[in-house]
Design a protein around this motif. Structure first.
Motif, mmCIF file in Angstrom:
data_model
loop_
_atom_site.group_PDB
_atom_site.id
_atom_site.type_symbol
_atom_site.label_atom_id
_atom_site.label_comp_id
_atom_site.label_asym_id
_atom_site.label_seq_id
_atom_site.Cartn_x
_atom_site.Cartn_y
_atom_site.Cartn_z
ATOM 1 N N TYR A 200 0.849 -1.207 0.000
ATOM 2 C CA TYR A 200 0.000 0.000 0.000
ATOM 3 C C TYR A 200 0.883 1.255 0.000
ATOM 4 C CZ TYR A 200 -3.795 -3.027 1.942
ATOM 5 O OH TYR A 200 -4.722 -4.003 2.185
ATOM 6 N N ILE A 201 1.873 1.234 0.882
ATOM 7 C CA ILE A 201 2.710 2.438 1.055
ATOM 8 C C ILE A 201 3.630 2.610 -0.155
ATOM 9 C CG2 ILE A 201 4.414 3.572 2.564
ATOM 10 C CD1 ILE A 201 1.434 3.247 3.652
ATOM 11 N N TRP A 202 4.122 1.502 -0.661
ATOM 12 C CA TRP A 202 4.991 1.563 -1.853
ATOM 13 C C TRP A 202 4.235 2.208 -3.016
ATOM 14 C CZ3 TRP A 202 5.107 -0.315 -6.829
ATOM 15 C CH2 TRP A 202 6.355 -0.346 -7.457
ATOM 16 N N LEU A 203 2.970 1.850 -3.186
ATOM 17 C CA LEU A 203 2.173 2.453 -4.271
ATOM 18 C C LEU A 203 1.955 3.948 -4.020
ATOM 19 C CD1 LEU A 203 -0.448 -0.405 -4.864
ATOM 20 C CD2 LEU A 203 1.207 0.448 -6.562
ATOM 21 N N VAL A 204 1.776 4.337 -2.782
ATOM 22 C CA VAL A 204 1.632 5.771 -2.464
ATOM 23 C C VAL A 204 2.945 6.496 -2.800
ATOM 24 C CG1 VAL A 204 1.299 7.457 -0.604
ATOM 25 C CG2 VAL A 204 -0.136 5.400 -0.693
ATOM 26 N N GLN A 205 4.068 5.871 -2.455
ATOM 27 C CA GLN A 205 5.364 6.508 -2.747
ATOM 28 C C GLN A 205 5.556 6.695 -4.253
ATOM 29 O OE1 GLN A 205 7.921 3.710 -0.753
ATOM 30 N NE2 GLN A 205 7.724 4.730 1.238
ATOM 31 N N ARG A 206 5.122 5.713 -5.030
ATOM 32 C CA ARG A 206 5.232 5.861 -6.492
ATOM 33 C C ARG A 206 4.385 7.033 -6.985
ATOM 34 N NH1 ARG A 206 1.998 4.093 -10.933
ATOM 35 N NH2 ARG A 206 3.216 3.995 -12.860
ATOM 36 N N GLY A 207 3.158 7.128 -6.478
ATOM 37 C CA GLY A 207 2.280 8.225 -6.889
ATOM 38 C C GLY A 207 2.893 9.575 -6.557
ATOM 39 N N ARG A 208 3.442 9.658 -5.366
ATOM 40 C CA ARG A 208 4.050 10.927 -4.926
ATOM 41 C C ARG A 208 5.217 11.289 -5.840
ATOM 42 N NH1 ARG A 208 6.013 10.357 0.938
ATOM 43 N NH2 ARG A 208 7.782 9.325 -0.018
ATOM 44 N N ARG A 209 6.034 10.284 -6.141
ATOM 45 C CA ARG A 209 7.205 10.517 -7.014
ATOM 46 C C ARG A 209 6.756 11.062 -8.374
ATOM 47 N NH1 ARG A 209 9.112 5.745 -5.983
ATOM 48 N NH2 ARG A 209 8.498 4.771 -7.956
ATOM 49 N N LEU A 210 5.611 10.598 -8.851
ATOM 50 C CA LEU A 210 5.123 11.026 -10.170
ATOM 51 C C LEU A 210 4.183 12.232 -10.053
ATOM 52 C CD1 LEU A 210 4.517 7.484 -11.708
ATOM 53 C CD2 LEU A 210 6.407 9.053 -12.167
ATOM 54 N N GLY A 211 4.167 12.864 -8.897
ATOM 55 C CA GLY A 211 3.381 14.089 -8.708
ATOM 56 C C GLY A 211 1.880 13.861 -8.850
ATOM 57 N N TRP A 212 1.420 12.626 -8.714
ATOM 58 C CA TRP A 212 -0.004 12.292 -8.842
ATOM 59 C C TRP A 212 -0.572 12.788 -10.174
ATOM 60 C CZ3 TRP A 212 -1.198 8.527 -5.816
ATOM 61 C CH2 TRP A 212 -0.548 8.420 -4.573
ATOM 62 N N HIS A 213 0.266 12.745 -11.183
ATOM 63 C CA HIS A 213 -0.099 13.225 -12.510
ATOM 64 C C HIS A 213 -0.672 12.028 -13.272
ATOM 65 C CE1 HIS A 213 1.388 14.362 -16.714
ATOM 66 N NE2 HIS A 213 0.509 15.286 -16.415
ATOM 67 N N ALA A 214 -1.978 12.068 -13.583
ATOM 68 C CA ALA A 214 -2.660 10.871 -14.105
ATOM 69 C C ALA A 214 -1.964 10.279 -15.343
ATOM 70 C CB ALA A 214 -4.131 11.180 -14.380
ATOM 71 N N PRO A 215 -1.566 11.092 -16.343
ATOM 72 C CA PRO A 215 -0.918 10.479 -17.513
ATOM 73 C C PRO A 215 0.386 9.762 -17.163
ATOM 74 C CG PRO A 215 -1.611 12.745 -17.994
ATOM 75 C CD PRO A 215 -1.816 12.538 -16.521
ATOM 76 N N SER A 216 1.146 10.298 -16.214
ATOM 77 C CA SER A 216 2.403 9.620 -15.832
ATOM 78 C C SER A 216 2.106 8.337 -15.066
ATOM 79 C CB SER A 216 3.262 10.528 -14.944
ATOM 80 O OG SER A 216 3.391 11.792 -15.517
ATOM 81 N N LEU A 217 1.105 8.388 -14.213
ATOM 82 C CA LEU A 217 0.764 7.198 -13.421
ATOM 83 C C LEU A 217 0.289 6.050 -14.302
ATOM 84 C CD1 LEU A 217 -1.111 9.070 -10.569
ATOM 85 C CD2 LEU A 217 0.903 7.638 -10.242
ATOM 86 N N ALA A 218 -0.267 6.407 -15.459
ATOM 87 C CA ALA A 218 -0.836 5.379 -16.342
ATOM 88 C C ALA A 218 0.234 4.646 -17.156
ATOM 89 C CB ALA A 218 -1.851 6.022 -17.284
ATOM 90 N N VAL A 219 1.471 5.119 -17.097
ATOM 91 C CA VAL A 219 2.547 4.449 -17.843
ATOM 92 C C VAL A 219 3.110 3.312 -16.982
ATOM 93 C CG1 VAL A 219 4.817 4.745 -18.895
ATOM 94 C CG2 VAL A 219 3.120 6.602 -19.038
ATOM 95 N N ASP A 220 3.098 2.092 -17.519
ATOM 96 C CA ASP A 220 3.587 0.920 -16.780
ATOM 97 C C ASP A 220 3.069 0.847 -15.345
ATOM 98 O OD1 ASP A 220 5.035 0.019 -18.919
ATOM 99 O OD2 ASP A 220 6.843 1.126 -18.325
ATOM 100 N N PRO A 221 1.780 0.836 -15.139
ATOM 101 C CA PRO A 221 1.280 0.790 -13.757
ATOM 102 C C PRO A 221 1.667 -0.540 -13.110
ATOM 103 C CG PRO A 221 -0.514 0.421 -15.312
ATOM 104 C CD PRO A 221 0.692 0.770 -16.132
#
Ligand code: DGY
Length: 408
Positions: A200-221
């Motif tokens: 759960y926390i690892w996924l939150v850290q990834r989102g934070r790293r990508l600035g919660w920017h939907a197009p970036s998050l959608a790449v290789d989820p």
């Protein structure tokens, strides 16, 4: 009955933080998206204006891209982890960076129907924000017409067996150290495991790293699962928004198209091997093979399916209080561990409401079971499905709301 009504109203009042409602003191000290929508339904039974306030405040946290976050952190509370400093989101209010099942869309219709004169202005104000949330789902959480989750917390069914294989594919080795706070409030045997939390926390850290920017998050989820909870609650939400739009002369053309797409998407979740709707891992195409309470949300979504009614009979037969979050027959069944077996009033209600609308006798039966469960075991977060023993947090808003809006 009067006494239970009184207690339910008292719980709602005690958890009211002035316009928004927390799920329960201690464990969940902020505004959670779908909990808050259920709270609105509860308030509608005795304070309709307050009910609308709940939904309006929820939408005041909506992001520019249309997402409505799963948590709004109105006031700091060190008793919860991960708080706003961990998420680091930049919405209009401090919030999480993921969403939750959009039951608020449908409950807005129910509030309107209960008091049309009072509801007209809020519906007009919220109609466009609600449409934008739907568009966000279809743009960023859609696979073959079914709606996906990008984090187990999005489904609201945090540790459901549905996600096990998708979660196992994540390697959270670099998650670092963190301190859980949920275990200060509830026994560890009733909560998700450390393996789950690391992911759960690892996924939150990834989102934070990508600035919660939907197009970036959608790449290789790293995690993307098409989920019956999301698909059917959104389908129902679109239907109810169409109903509201037609009533009030607001534009519904695009919504008809969205509904048709979601109906096709639901077909991709039908798993003949279990005779029910299932979740489907988008990354490898495989079904999870899980009979959960979300497997039976299609009636609520607006789809009747006779084979599903037979499967529901089998799942409910051995249990006295309704639909378990994991079938008793499943070897992963764990009667106290959150979404891996316990029965939840809110899911009983969504399944039961759908059945009642289609005239299935099981719907009224489910309502009576839920009433008995709450009357004899109180307003707990969830319950052991075998004997109704209360579990998780106590004095829970959404269980009180289920009593006031449906079961009681
Ligand atoms: C939690 O913190 O357990 C919540 O369910 C997240 O939404």
């Amino acid at each position: 009955r009067d006494e239970l009504d009184r207690r339910a109203i008292q719980i709602m009042r005690d958890n009211d933080r002035g316009g928004y409602t927390i799920p329960t003191h201690g464990l969940y000290p902020y505004q959670w998206n779908w909990d808050s929508a259920f709270a609105a339904l509860g308030f509608a039974a005795f304070d309709p204006a307050r009910a609308w306030r709940e939904i309006e405040i929820l939408f005041s946290g909506q992001w520019l891209d249309g997402m409505v976050p799963h948590i709004l952190f109105h006031r700091p509370d060190p008793g919860y982890f991960p708080g706003p400093d961990v998420w680091q989101c930049r919405g209009p209010l401090p919030s999480s960076g993921i969403t939750q099942p959009p039951v608020a869309l449908s409950f807005a219709r129910r509030l309107y129907e209960a008091a049309p004169a009072l509801g007209e202005v809020p519906v007009r104000m919220l109609f466009d924000p609600m449409r934008r949330w739907i568009q966000w789902f279809l743009a960023w959480r859609q696979d073959r017409g079914a709606i996906c989750i990008a984090h187990p917390w999005e489904s609201g069914r945090d540790n459901a067996a549905d996600w096990d294989r998708a979660m196992a594919a994540i390697d959270p080795a670099d998650v670092g150290s963190y301190e859980r706070r949920d275990l200060d409030h509830v026994h560890a045997a009733m909560r998700p495991t450390k393996d789950d939390y690391d992911r759960y926390i690892w996924l939150v850290q990834r989102g934070r790293r990508l600035g919660w920017h939907a197009p970036s998050l959608a790449v290789d989820p790293p995690f993307l699962v098409a989920d019956p909870t999301m698909t059917f609650t959104l389908m129902r939400g679109v239907r109810d928004l169409i109903w509201l739009g037609e009533r009030l002369g607001l534009p519904t053309a695009g919504l008809m198209h969205d509904l048709a797409m979601l109906e096709q998407g639901a077909e991709t979740l039908w798993n003949p091997a279990i005779g029910a709707y299932d979740s489907r891992n988008v990354l490898d195409g495989a079904f999870s093979g899980t009979l959960s309470n979300a497997s039976f949300l299609s009636w609520y979504g607006g789809i009747d399916r006779p084979e599903l009614a037979r499967t529901l009979e089998e799942v409910m037969a051995p249990l006295p209080y309704g639909v378990p979050s994991l079938a008793l027959q499943d070897e992963r069944f764990d009667p106290r561990r959150y979404w891996r077996g316990p029965v939840w009033g809110v899911l009983n209600m969504l399944v039961g409401m759908g059945l009642e609308e289609f005239g299935h006798p099981r719907g009224a039966a489910l309502r009576a079971m839920t009433a008995r469960l709450i009357a004899s075991h109180g307003f707990a977060e969830y319950f052991d499905p075998r004997d109704g023993a209360p579990a998780g947090g106590g004095s829970f808003t959404w269980t009180a709301a289920v009593w006031l809006a449906w079961a009681g």
